[in-house]
Motif scaffolding. Structure first.
Motif, mmCIF file in Angstrom:
data_model
loop_
_atom_site.group_PDB
_atom_site.id
_atom_site.type_symbol
_atom_site.label_atom_id
_atom_site.label_comp_id
_atom_site.label_asym_id
_atom_site.label_seq_id
_atom_site.Cartn_x
_atom_site.Cartn_y
_atom_site.Cartn_z
ATOM 1 N N TRP A 1 0.840 -1.202 0.000
ATOM 2 C CA TRP A 1 0.000 0.000 0.000
ATOM 3 C C TRP A 1 0.870 1.244 0.000
ATOM 4 O O TRP A 1 0.652 2.185 -0.762
ATOM 5 C CB TRP A 1 -0.926 -0.016 1.217
ATOM 6 C CG TRP A 1 -1.768 1.211 1.348
ATOM 7 C CD1 TRP A 1 -2.899 1.523 0.646
ATOM 8 C CD2 TRP A 1 -1.540 2.318 2.228
ATOM 9 N NE1 TRP A 1 -3.372 2.745 1.040
ATOM 10 C CE2 TRP A 1 -2.576 3.248 2.001
ATOM 11 C CE3 TRP A 1 -0.569 2.608 3.191
ATOM 12 C CZ2 TRP A 1 -2.663 4.448 2.708
ATOM 13 C CZ3 TRP A 1 -0.650 3.799 3.895
ATOM 14 C CH2 TRP A 1 -1.688 4.710 3.653
ATOM 15 N N LEU A 2 1.881 1.212 0.847
ATOM 16 C CA LEU A 2 2.789 2.358 0.959
ATOM 17 C C LEU A 2 3.526 2.621 -0.347
ATOM 18 O O LEU A 2 3.778 3.774 -0.701
ATOM 19 C CB LEU A 2 3.824 2.089 2.054
ATOM 20 C CG LEU A 2 3.609 2.706 3.408
ATOM 21 C CD1 LEU A 2 4.844 2.507 4.267
ATOM 22 C CD2 LEU A 2 3.280 4.186 3.291
ATOM 23 N N TYR B 1 2.764 2.614 -3.287
ATOM 24 C CA TYR B 1 2.078 3.481 -4.241
ATOM 25 C C TYR B 1 2.404 4.948 -3.980
ATOM 26 O O TYR B 1 2.543 5.745 -4.913
ATOM 27 C CB TYR B 1 0.565 3.265 -4.162
ATOM 28 C CG TYR B 1 -0.225 4.297 -4.920
ATOM 29 C CD1 TYR B 1 -0.276 4.286 -6.305
ATOM 30 C CD2 TYR B 1 -0.910 5.311 -4.246
ATOM 31 C CE1 TYR B 1 -0.993 5.251 -7.005
ATOM 32 C CE2 TYR B 1 -1.633 6.268 -4.936
ATOM 33 C CZ TYR B 1 -1.668 6.240 -6.313
ATOM 34 O OH TYR B 1 -2.371 7.187 -6.992
ATOM 35 N N TYR B 2 2.576 5.294 -2.721
ATOM 36 C CA TYR B 2 2.820 6.698 -2.365
ATOM 37 C C TYR B 2 4.295 7.059 -2.391
ATOM 38 O O TYR B 2 4.653 8.227 -2.302
ATOM 39 C CB TYR B 2 2.200 7.016 -0.996
ATOM 40 C CG TYR B 2 0.697 6.909 -1.027
ATOM 41 C CD1 TYR B 2 -0.083 7.951 -1.520
ATOM 42 C CD2 TYR B 2 0.048 5.757 -0.597
ATOM 43 C CE1 TYR B 2 -1.461 7.850 -1.577
ATOM 44 C CE2 TYR B 2 -1.337 5.648 -0.656
ATOM 45 C CZ TYR B 2 -2.084 6.701 -1.143
ATOM 46 O OH TYR B 2 -3.450 6.590 -1.209
ATOM 47 N N PHE C 1 5.617 9.822 -4.522
ATOM 48 C CA PHE C 1 5.399 11.226 -4.179
ATOM 49 C C PHE C 1 6.476 11.795 -3.273
ATOM 50 O O PHE C 1 6.622 12.996 -3.179
ATOM 51 C CB PHE C 1 4.039 11.394 -3.493
ATOM 52 C CG PHE C 1 2.890 11.020 -4.370
ATOM 53 C CD1 PHE C 1 2.558 11.796 -5.466
ATOM 54 C CD2 PHE C 1 2.156 9.875 -4.117
ATOM 55 C CE1 PHE C 1 1.501 11.463 -6.293
ATOM 56 C CE2 PHE C 1 1.094 9.516 -4.937
ATOM 57 C CZ PHE C 1 0.770 10.315 -6.023
ATOM 58 N N TRP C 2 7.191 10.926 -2.571
ATOM 59 C CA TRP C 2 8.185 11.500 -1.670
ATOM 60 C C TRP C 2 9.612 11.065 -1.925
ATOM 61 O O TRP C 2 10.533 11.600 -1.340
ATOM 62 C CB TRP C 2 7.823 11.336 -0.199
ATOM 63 C CG TRP C 2 7.426 9.966 0.271
ATOM 64 C CD1 TRP C 2 6.173 9.462 0.302
ATOM 65 C CD2 TRP C 2 8.260 8.938 0.788
ATOM 66 N NE1 TRP C 2 6.183 8.187 0.800
ATOM 67 C CE2 TRP C 2 7.441 7.846 1.114
ATOM 68 C CE3 TRP C 2 9.642 8.831 1.022
ATOM 69 C CZ2 TRP C 2 7.941 6.658 1.656
ATOM 70 C CZ3 TRP C 2 10.141 7.653 1.549
ATOM 71 C CH2 TRP C 2 9.286 6.590 1.862
ATOM 72 N N ASP C 3 9.819 10.101 -2.802
ATOM 73 C CA ASP C 3 11.200 9.680 -3.019
ATOM 74 C C ASP C 3 11.302 8.860 -4.298
ATOM 75 O O ASP C 3 11.343 7.641 -4.281
ATOM 76 C CB ASP C 3 11.695 8.863 -1.831
ATOM 77 C CG ASP C 3 13.201 8.676 -1.879
ATOM 78 O OD1 ASP C 3 13.776 8.809 -2.974
ATOM 79 O OD2 ASP C 3 13.788 8.408 -0.829
ATOM 80 N N LYS D 1 13.648 8.414 -6.405
ATOM 81 C CA LYS D 1 14.866 7.643 -6.594
ATOM 82 C C LYS D 1 14.766 6.287 -5.891
ATOM 83 O O LYS D 1 14.969 5.240 -6.497
ATOM 84 C CB LYS D 1 16.051 8.433 -6.011
ATOM 85 C CG LYS D 1 17.406 7.845 -6.340
ATOM 86 C CD LYS D 1 18.486 8.739 -5.751
ATOM 87 C CE LYS D 1 19.827 8.045 -5.673
ATOM 88 N NZ LYS D 1 20.774 8.824 -4.845
ATOM 89 N N LEU D 2 14.374 6.348 -4.623
ATOM 90 C CA LEU D 2 14.285 5.110 -3.856
ATOM 91 C C LEU D 2 13.205 4.198 -4.409
ATOM 92 O O LEU D 2 13.409 3.003 -4.577
ATOM 93 C CB LEU D 2 14.001 5.429 -2.389
ATOM 94 C CG LEU D 2 13.705 4.203 -1.538
ATOM 95 C CD1 LEU D 2 14.881 3.246 -1.572
ATOM 96 C CD2 LEU D 2 13.406 4.613 -0.104
ATOM 97 N N LYS E 1 13.417 0.458 -5.676
ATOM 98 C CA LYS E 1 12.712 -0.576 -4.950
ATOM 99 C C LYS E 1 11.859 -1.404 -5.900
ATOM 100 O O LYS E 1 11.853 -2.629 -5.841
ATOM 101 C CB LYS E 1 11.816 0.093 -3.893
ATOM 102 C CG LYS E 1 11.293 -0.841 -2.849
ATOM 103 C CD LYS E 1 10.541 -0.053 -1.792
ATOM 104 C CE LYS E 1 9.541 -0.929 -1.090
ATOM 105 N NZ LYS E 1 8.622 -0.145 -0.267
#
Lengths: 111, 111
Positions: free
Chosen positions: A87-88, A90-91, A94-96, A98-99, A103
């Motif tokens: 779930w995470l 997907y978001y 929006f905040w990283d 590159k990572l 991933k």
DNA sequence: TTGACATGAAACCTCTAGGTTTCGTATAAA
DNA sequence: TTTATACGAAACCTAGAGGTTTCATGTCAA
């Protein structure tokens, strides 16, 4: 089309990790398996209260229990947390970026 | 030594994402900013009920609001989910060593 | 300026989460 | 065979979550 079972299991996981006591129990069980009394000794509440938390964690498939004589040994089943990680993820975008890109690449590689 | 504020913010995030309606709202806001009515139109409940969910999401710092005339525009602030990601990352080691090691390496690189 | 619109706020209801105490039962130990 | 231990189950309590309806208010549009 997510089947209903998946949705309900997902909800059970999110519900399970919503309570700070339950997250603390998970932390305890990440170090070693424990029976009910051992777990309850770490909290300022009665044993039945802790037992109820364990019930919720079991519903969320975050722990499993095996009977050992008169004791019930609880152990963590952290793979279930993948539900939350999915779930995470997907978001992540929006905040990283590159990572998250990396991933996703690794996860694809693992399949 | 985690200061109390951090703990409470963390709890507010876990509480916010525990409800399926609120996770769905997050999904909506991940596509575009919306005012209360637009959000509420997607649900089978009254506007005040949705407004309460938005309040919880705001308490968890998962959305922010800006006033625009008589409307209140809600937008997602997904960086806050890092709180959850951090918590999750501890358990990564138990279900996917390869990925989690890589992830930690990337995060260290980002600091 | 009047009316429609977007929203906040308050009062209320119901159900459930999280806790307690009490009691029963299976297992281990003396 | 008692007695202590580890636990489940049930009944109960209280606060809060999630929903509703109603009403007040600021802003836009005609």
């Amino acid at each position: 089309m997510k089947p209903k079972g998946v949705i309900m299991v997902e909800q059970a996981v999110f519900r399970a990790i919503a309570d700070p006591t339950r997250r603390e129990i998970m932390g305890l069980l990440s170090t070693r398996d424990m029976n009910l009394n051992e777990i309850a000794n770490n909290f300022d509440m009665t044993r039945p209260a802790v037992a109820k938390h364990l019930r919720v964690l079991r519903d969320g498939r975050l722990i499993s229990v095996r009977q050992h004589g008169r004791e019930r040994i609880h152990s963590l089943t952290p793979e279930t947390l993948k539900t939350v990680a999915d779930w995470l993820s997907y978001y992540d975008q929006f905040w990283d970026d590159k990572l998250s890109n990396l991933k996703r690449a690794v996860e694809a590689d693992n399949d």
